[in-house]
Enzyme design. Structure first.
Site, PDB file in Angstrom:
ATOM      1  N   GLY A  92      94.575  41.095  24.973  1.00  0.00           N
ATOM      2  CA  GLY A  92      95.976  40.869  25.331  1.00  0.00           C
ATOM      3  C   GLY A  92      96.019  39.577  26.120  1.00  0.00           C
ATOM      4  O   GLY A  92      95.426  38.583  25.716  1.00  0.00           O
ATOM      5  N   SER A 124      88.091  40.434  23.376  1.00  0.00           N
ATOM      6  CA  SER A 124      89.000  39.349  23.748  1.00  0.00           C
ATOM      7  C   SER A 124      89.163  39.254  25.276  1.00  0.00           C
ATOM      8  O   SER A 124      88.187  38.974  25.962  1.00  0.00           O
ATOM      9  CB  SER A 124      90.327  39.559  23.016  1.00  0.00           C
ATOM     10  OG  SER A 124      91.145  38.419  23.095  1.00  0.00           O
ATOM     11  N   ALA A 125      90.337  39.530  25.833  1.00  0.00           N
ATOM     12  CA  ALA A 125      90.511  39.480  27.293  1.00  0.00           C
ATOM     13  C   ALA A 125      89.495  40.391  27.984  1.00  0.00           C
ATOM     14  O   ALA A 125      88.980  40.065  29.058  1.00  0.00           O
ATOM     15  CB  ALA A 125      91.935  39.884  27.677  1.00  0.00           C
ATOM     16  N   HIS A 161      87.751  34.312  20.641  1.00  0.00           N
ATOM     17  CA  HIS A 161      88.514  33.728  19.515  1.00  0.00           C
ATOM     18  C   HIS A 161      88.173  32.244  19.355  1.00  0.00           C
ATOM     19  O   HIS A 161      89.059  31.437  19.070  1.00  0.00           O
ATOM     20  CB  HIS A 161      90.036  33.863  19.732  1.00  0.00           C
ATOM     21  CG  HIS A 161      90.520  35.266  19.885  1.00  0.00           C
ATOM     22  ND1 HIS A 161      90.798  36.089  18.816  1.00  0.00           N
ATOM     23  CD2 HIS A 161      90.798  36.002  20.998  1.00  0.00           C
ATOM     24  CE1 HIS A 161      91.229  37.268  19.266  1.00  0.00           C
ATOM     25  NE2 HIS A 161      91.239  37.239  20.581  1.00  0.00           N
ATOM     26  N   GLU A 196      85.536  34.874  15.935  1.00  0.00           N
ATOM     27  CA  GLU A 196      86.040  36.211  15.598  1.00  0.00           C
ATOM     28  C   GLU A 196      85.086  36.901  14.634  1.00  0.00           C
ATOM     29  O   GLU A 196      84.784  36.352  13.568  1.00  0.00           O
ATOM     30  CB  GLU A 196      87.444  36.104  14.990  1.00  0.00           C
ATOM     31  CG  GLU A 196      88.479  35.625  15.999  1.00  0.00           C
ATOM     32  CD  GLU A 196      89.889  35.530  15.410  1.00  0.00           C
ATOM     33  OE1 GLU A 196      90.030  35.652  14.182  1.00  0.00           O
ATOM     34  OE2 GLU A 196      90.833  35.331  16.196  1.00  0.00           O
TER      35      GLU A 196
END
Lengths: 238, 238
Positions: A92, A124-125, A161, A196
């Site tokens: 997020g 991700s985050a 990413h 990714e």
């Protein structure tokens, strides 16, 4: 000993949420007889609610025996974290996630869990917070955290990413590589660009690159290098 | 009265630095008999030095009578700012720029100059600081400013280098529009997405879109809208 999955993304284009990581996660959960997965939904992708995000994760684990519970469902989130055997932090916005973890005094508690062997999955985050600070996020600073410091579960920062420059682009904004080079004008910490589909499997002293793509390592005053699947990132900080 | 150029980028692909803005800048400088342009190089694109960046700007103005001087060349940068009749803040990293302006106590002084009619030109990061805060920058948070607050010379934020989604992309990172929508989950301020080649010409109460591209306006709880060249952004905050 550490036992972590640090993934660039939750989702590979054209596949369902978490599907490429599920076999590895479920194997670990089975091996350790883990009954509950504590989910940290604070990064709120698309600003969905904590409940909505947690439901998405529950759905992904529908065909398993594991029970998913959101940290926001507990009256005492710090105690929930301290009691957890398996923790998943989803992606997020990294600024929103880091602000919440500091505001609720959870960052140091999370670091302790990571070093004490709780099974941790970040995407991700949720992977950005495994580095020493969040200074390599791609996210927009839509809120101001009290600090950019994160857990330091690994001795370098993650750029999730990670995106290669598009040679046909006429856009004048900086490439990802340029942004990381600017970071090194002010910071000495190595940065790993994770494409990714790639993830780092941390087990004890080992930090192994998994997935089909090479990763890119940026060190201050050095040219960037590409490393292949199987590379052990633990040697970066030697 | 305000007299500003707020530009998405310093450089359009395939043209030289500042060339598309030079005629407008030189006309204003001539009209007002301005002899010196104060350059603020703090954003340091590619982490080049303040001297190197200032030399780049001097070169762009080589064929004019205007004298360019970097704010870092003055013993008292605040006094240099207060004395300036024309100010140019170039692009680079917005976090680095905002940190410097706050550390040197220049942000409020800059705001005063903007409202008191100094001719101000901003490109990219230099335009981001014209909004109320820097929460819509695309830049990487490579340093931590003491505050995200900026000058508030206009009543909305700028997203410089605004980029439309690429429908053929398989990348799972957020689009620019998604990032701005997430901003609006936490902030009520309107945001203007300025495409490269567009700029806002602020004169007194008017804030007119110039350049060949439409701009995109994002307001909380509203669908984004496209506005054409000639649009007056002053009405956004009505």
């Amino acid at each position: 000993m550490r036992n972590m999955i640090i993934a660039s993304t939750s989702t590979i284009h054209g596949t369902s949420f978490l599907s490429y990581l599920l076999p590895t996660i479920l194997e670990e959960i089975k091996n350790q007889d883990i009954e509950q997965l504590l989910f940290i939904p604070y990064a709120r992708p698309g600003a969905i609610s904590h409940d909505e995000y947690t439901t998405k994760v529950k759905t992904a684990f529908n065909n398993s025996d594991i029970k998913v519970k959101g940290i926001h469902e507990f009256a005492d989130p710090k105690k929930a974290l301290e009691d957890a055997k398996a923790i998943f932090t989803g992606g997020g916005n990294t600024f929103v996630l880091v602000k919440m973890l500091h505001d609720l005094d959870l960052m140091v508690a999370l670091r302790k869990k990571m070093y004490n062997g709780a099974f941790y999955v970040g995407t991700s985050a949720g992977s950005n917070i495994c580095g020493l600070n969040m200074r390599n996020t791609n996210d927009m600073p839509i809120v101001m955290p009290s600090s950019f410091k994160t857990t330091g579960a690994i001795g370098y920062n993650i750029n999730a990413h990670y995106l290669d420059p598009d040679p046909s682009s006429t856009h004048m904004g900086e490439t990802r590589e340029q942004r990381i080079q600017e970071f090194h004008a002010y910071n000495s910490l190595p940065v790993v660009g994770l494409r990714e589909g790639s993830y780092i499997r941390v087990k004890g002293q080992e930090e192994i690159l998994c997935g089909e793509h090479p990763a890119r390592i940026f060190k201050q005053n050095h040219d960037a290098i590409e490393v292949s699947t199987g590379y052990n990132f633990a040697q970066i900080t030697d």
